[in-house]
Write an enzyme that holds these catalytic residues in place. Structure first.
Site, mmCIF file in Angstrom:
data_model
loop_
_atom_site.group_PDB
_atom_site.id
_atom_site.type_symbol
_atom_site.label_atom_id
_atom_site.label_comp_id
_atom_site.label_asym_id
_atom_site.label_seq_id
_atom_site.Cartn_x
_atom_site.Cartn_y
_atom_site.Cartn_z
ATOM 1 N N SER A 87 50.161 31.003 -0.516
ATOM 2 C CA SER A 87 50.703 31.517 -1.775
ATOM 3 C C SER A 87 49.741 32.503 -2.418
ATOM 4 O O SER A 87 50.154 33.525 -2.971
ATOM 5 C CB SER A 87 50.995 30.351 -2.722
ATOM 6 O OG SER A 87 51.481 30.826 -3.960
ATOM 7 N N ARG A 145 35.922 13.883 -5.599
ATOM 8 C CA ARG A 145 36.880 13.943 -4.500
ATOM 9 C C ARG A 145 36.213 14.546 -3.264
ATOM 10 O O ARG A 145 35.693 15.647 -3.281
ATOM 11 C CB ARG A 145 38.103 14.777 -4.892
ATOM 12 C CG ARG A 145 39.173 14.784 -3.817
ATOM 13 C CD ARG A 145 40.514 15.243 -4.323
ATOM 14 N NE ARG A 145 40.450 16.490 -5.065
ATOM 15 C CZ ARG A 145 41.465 17.350 -5.114
ATOM 16 N NH1 ARG A 145 42.566 17.115 -4.474
ATOM 17 N NH2 ARG A 145 41.366 18.438 -5.836
ATOM 18 N N ARG A 152 44.925 13.594 -10.769
ATOM 19 C CA ARG A 152 45.638 14.005 -9.568
ATOM 20 C C ARG A 152 46.212 12.794 -8.841
ATOM 21 O O ARG A 152 45.742 11.676 -9.007
ATOM 22 C CB ARG A 152 44.716 14.786 -8.632
ATOM 23 C CG ARG A 152 44.231 16.092 -9.244
ATOM 24 C CD ARG A 152 43.545 16.952 -8.202
ATOM 25 N NE ARG A 152 43.099 18.201 -8.795
ATOM 26 C CZ ARG A 152 43.884 19.249 -8.995
ATOM 27 N NH1 ARG A 152 45.151 19.190 -8.647
ATOM 28 N NH2 ARG A 152 43.412 20.342 -9.543
ATOM 29 N N GLY A 173 38.862 23.609 -11.058
ATOM 30 C CA GLY A 173 39.586 24.549 -10.199
ATOM 31 C C GLY A 173 39.059 24.656 -8.783
ATOM 32 O O GLY A 173 39.254 25.681 -8.125
ATOM 33 N N GLU A 174 38.419 23.593 -8.280
ATOM 34 C CA GLU A 174 37.847 23.688 -6.930
ATOM 35 C C GLU A 174 38.919 23.896 -5.869
ATOM 36 O O GLU A 174 38.686 24.556 -4.855
ATOM 37 C CB GLU A 174 37.017 22.447 -6.599
ATOM 38 C CG GLU A 174 36.364 22.550 -5.218
ATOM 39 C CD GLU A 174 35.360 21.457 -4.918
ATOM 40 O OE1 GLU A 174 35.042 21.284 -3.734
ATOM 41 O OE2 GLU A 174 34.912 20.781 -5.862
ATOM 42 N N ARG A 175 40.104 23.326 -6.071
ATOM 43 C CA ARG A 175 41.175 23.483 -5.083
ATOM 44 C C ARG A 175 41.570 24.959 -4.944
ATOM 45 O O ARG A 175 41.773 25.465 -3.836
ATOM 46 C CB ARG A 175 42.377 22.627 -5.490
ATOM 47 C CG ARG A 175 43.487 22.571 -4.458
ATOM 48 C CD ARG A 175 44.466 21.443 -4.804
ATOM 49 N NE ARG A 175 45.655 21.508 -3.965
ATOM 50 C CZ ARG A 175 46.754 22.181 -4.278
ATOM 51 N NH1 ARG A 175 46.807 22.847 -5.440
ATOM 52 N NH2 ARG A 175 47.785 22.201 -3.463
#
Length: 294
Positions: A66, A52, A128, A90-92
């Site tokens: 958040s 991505r 995703r 978990g790059e996001r």
């Protein structure tokens, strides 16, 4: 809430072959003893096999806000590298934490080889909702090239049909300007795939620009492609029968390439399969079961 919407995406993109759980299976046998560590963000690098390229800025900002308020609920997963750590999953959350000006992030360190790193990156992203068709195609190509998999093996691992994989890989033969439109959502998968039917490949970019600008639906794109193809000077031939046209369509789906069947006199004919590169030719030969090394 910092937790991303992975579970929702899994339902939409389910059935991905072995899945992430299978890839993590061997690594999680000692799950009870796993320790969540606070690692320095500066010591962590993204997965080098991350397919991505585009992260939604708005969604990332919401997650960042958040995290500022509540922290990161779900640790990222990393592996130790020569210089720090590389992200497995978990790059996001990693990007959002940097955006939130955090200096550390909760993480679990596991041992993964290059092959597993690549498969996790591809599978996590295919689950995703926001992976573009072009990024999905590049992910399949990455598995083929870096793991030495055939198209059939990719389809089995991903839990997809072979024609499905082939149709996505065909997108990689589009010219760069058209790829740009597809990547940025100006063209849909259906529109881009239809444009590949143009016999004069030099005309794809111009038609793609027109389709994107005017929002031309797929059916009308098909009509435009047929009209342009008909204008191309060629020897006069008899109108193709419904059987021949249906055969061309089925063969095109099977090979993931443009197929043309022309009939001549006395029941004879000619069949041609278009390819844009040596890699695509090798893929077609693989489907035909032709092994030139024998």
């Amino acid at each position: 809430m910092a937790r991303d919407s992975k579970s929702k995406a899994v339902k939409k993109k389910g059935g991905l072959g072995r899945g992430l759980e299978a890839l993590f299976e061997d690594e999680t046998q000692n799950k009870e003893t796993e320790e969540v560590q606070e690692l320095e963000l500066s010591a962590i690098r993204p997965n080098p096999y991350q397919p991505r390229k585009k992260f939604d800025d708005k969604s990332l900002k919401e997650l960042s806000d958040s995290i500022k308020e509540n922290g990161v609920f779900q640790p990222i997963i990393v592996r130790k590298s020569v210089n720090g750590y590389e992200i497995i999953a978990g790059e996001r959350r990693y990007r959002a934490s940097k955006l939130a000006k955090k200096t550390t992030i909760p993480a679990i360190v596991r041992q993964f080889n290059e092959s597993q790193m690549m498969e996790v990156a591809v599978l996590e992203n295919l689950q995703r909702e926001d992976l573009t068709p072009l990024e999905e195609a590049q992910a399949y190509e990455m598995l083929q090239k870096n793991l030495g998999l055939t198209q059939e093996e990719v389809s089995q691992r991903m839990g997809k049909s072979r024609p499905y994989i082939a149709n996505y890989l065909r997108l990689l033969t589009l010219p760069n300007k058209t790829k740009h439109l597809l990547q940025h959502g100006d063209l849909s998968m259906g529109q881009a795939r239809t444009l590949l039917g143009l016999k004069d490949k030099d005309k794809i970019d111009d038609l793609a620009k027109k389709v994107a600008k005017e929002g031309i639906p797929v059916r009308k794109v098909e009509a435009l492609v047929s009209e342009i193809n008909a204008k191309k000077p060629r020897k006069k031939t008899n109108k193709k029968s419904a059987f021949i046209r249906a055969s061309e369509t089925q063969l095109s789906d099977k090979f993931g390439a443009s197929v043309n069947i022309s009939e001549t006199k006395k029941g004879k004919g000619h069949l041609s399969i278009d390819f844009a590169s040596s890699d695509e030719l090798n893929r077609i030969l693989d489907i035909l079961g032709v092994n030139l090394d024998d």
